[in-house]
Design an enzyme around this catalytic site. Structure first.
Site, PDB file in Angstrom:
ATOM      1  N   CYS A   1      32.334  83.676  40.374  1.00 60.61           N
ATOM      2  CA  CYS A   1      33.124  82.609  40.990  1.00 60.61           C
ATOM      3  C   CYS A   1      34.593  82.978  41.169  1.00 60.61           C
ATOM      4  O   CYS A   1      35.363  82.189  41.732  1.00 60.61           O
ATOM      5  CB  CYS A   1      32.988  81.335  40.172  1.00 60.61           C
ATOM      6  SG  CYS A   1      31.269  80.822  39.987  1.00 60.61           S
TER       7      CYS A   1
ATOM      8  N   HIS B   1      31.300  73.356  44.237  1.00 56.29           N
ATOM      9  CA  HIS B   1      31.656  74.711  43.817  1.00 56.29           C
ATOM     10  C   HIS B   1      30.939  75.700  44.715  1.00 56.29           C
ATOM     11  O   HIS B   1      29.721  75.862  44.637  1.00 56.29           O
ATOM     12  CB  HIS B   1      31.271  74.919  42.357  1.00 56.29           C
ATOM     13  CG  HIS B   1      31.833  76.164  41.760  1.00 56.29           C
ATOM     14  ND1 HIS B   1      32.533  77.104  42.491  1.00 56.29           N
ATOM     15  CD2 HIS B   1      31.803  76.641  40.470  1.00 56.29           C
ATOM     16  CE1 HIS B   1      32.902  78.098  41.699  1.00 56.29           C
ATOM     17  NE2 HIS B   1      32.479  77.829  40.481  1.00 56.29           N
TER      18      HIS B   1
END
Length: 412
Positions: free
Chosen positions: A163, A339
């Site tokens: 991420c 996300h």
């Protein structure tokens, strides 16, 4: 002498819109990009929600035959890159192709392609697996296809840091231009992880929210948060050496002035206690930018809506900024986009420079009951007008990757 690096073009495809400007205006409006999933059958899944890109037509950007040989994450990357280059008012041809590079990352690459071809293998045998399987699946193909589609022949690379991927990619491309190995770079992140396997995996490791309510599942810094909501998309910057940008009369959004990257050396998925690795990355970015903490006006937080991340990111900000933390505006645009994994740093970098351009801060939506351990100013629910000259953007990923970028209002 290191070169100054500026942003002259942006492109985004997000759950909030299929252009950078549409995404930004919807972020300022506090629009929720989370909805019931449509790209897969969720009957057997505990999680039913996601933040999907809506009404995306790859043929608007890519020849139909070429698009069929690209995974969805690569299509996003090519589309966003073409928009960023157009926004920068650049034509890539034989006169400049070797001076323009590409550095785009993806956290998990072509999961959709992997699943489709694996099903063929199981049901119909190995001879039926597509010859395009490997080149469609590998994470570097976003960079490869952007280079091919646009003709950029300079530095060509890919970062995969979960991420933190988008932020690391931009930071790595920043260094390329800074040291003079390219005049300009097309850089950011792309991801299309809404697939059966990735949804099952993220649910199994308890990363995803089990909240079925569209309007509260993704709620960074809220006391009742229980995990992130998965999203998809791409965010791309066109960055270039300052003197080159000035010579061609380019519109300059902002300057990249700092980059920090660290490792937790702690756990596969959990952040280091107290956010110490994240704090070190922020400190490195500040040192690289030659800025004191008080110079930062706004932080685009990683802010995933997971219990540990939001608490530890808050602790990290306090440890780095001290008393100044209380006067900082902080928000998580993931509250609206979900996300987007490896794309998030790219999408949030675009938001960061738009924040500087417009002096408006996008909110953290769904923040109703603030966690007592998250006691900073998260710009709850409604955008804020404020003078913003300097933005810090945070990204942290599985494997203990921490990456931070600092963007600053351009001053000649």
């Amino acid at each position: 002498m290191t070169k100054r690096v500026v942003i002259t073009g942006v492109g985004s495809i997000t759950p909030l819109g299929n252009t950078a400007e549409e995404s930004w205006q919807n972020a300022l409006a506090g629009k929720n990009g989370v909805a019931l999933l449509t790209r897969m059958d969720t009957t057997d899944y505990a999680v039913k929600l996601g933040a999907e890109v809506k009404d995306f037509d790859a043929s608007e950007f890519i020849d139909r035959k070429a698009a069929r040989h690209m995974d969805r994450f690569t299509q996003f990357a090519v589309a966003a890159a073409k928009m960023a280059v157009a926004d920068a008012n650049v034509t890539i041809d034989e006169t400049n192709a070797e001076d323009i590079g590409v550095w785009i990352g993806s956290g998990i690459g072509g999961m959709e392609t992997y699943e489709k071809e694996f099903e063929k293998l199981i049901k119909r045998g190995p001879s039926r697996v597509s010859p395009f399987f490997v080149p469609m699946m590998i994470p570097d193909m976003a960079t490869g296809q952007v280079s091919i589609q646009l003709g950029a022949k300079g530095v060509n690379s890919t970062t995969v840091t979960a991420c933190a991927t988008g932020t690391n990619s931009i930071g790595d491309a920043f260094r390329v231009v800074q040291r003079g190995d390219a005049v300009a770079m097309i850089t950011g992140g792309a991801e299309a992880p809404i697939t059966k396997m990735s949804m099952a995996g993220f649910t199994s490791n308890k990363a995803l929210s089990l909240n079925p309510d569209i309007d509260s599942a993704c709620r960074p810094f809220d006391k009742n948060r229980d995990g992130f909501v998965i999203g998809e998309g791409a965010g791309i910057l066109y960055i270039e050496e300052l003197e080159h940008a000035k010579a061609r009369g380019a519109n300059i959004y902002a300057e990249i002035v700092g980059y920090g990257s660290t490792g937790d050396a702690y756990h596969m998925t959990a952040p280091a206690p107290d956010g110490e690795g994240a704090a070190r990355a922020m400190k490195k970015a500040l040192v690289d930018a030659d800025l004191q903490p008080e110079a930062v006006d706004y932080i685009n937080a990683h802010g995933t809506s997971t219990p540990y991340n939001d608490e530890y990111e808050t602790m990290a900000i306090k440890s780095v900024f001290g008393d100044a933390a209380k006067s900082l505006a902080i928000s998580s645009t993931k509250s609206m986009t979900g996300h987007t994994l490896g794309a998030s740093g790219g999408i949030e970098a675009v938001f960061a420079v738009q924040t500087i351009r417009d002096n408006q801060i996008a909110p953290t939506i769904h923040l109703e009951e603030v966690d007592e351990k998250c006691d900073l100013d998260y710009v709850p629910n409604v955008k804020r007008e404020a003078e913003v000259k300097t933005v810090l953007s945070n990204s942290f990923g599985f494997g203990g990757h921490n990456a931070c970028l600092i963007f600053k209002q351009f001053e000649d």
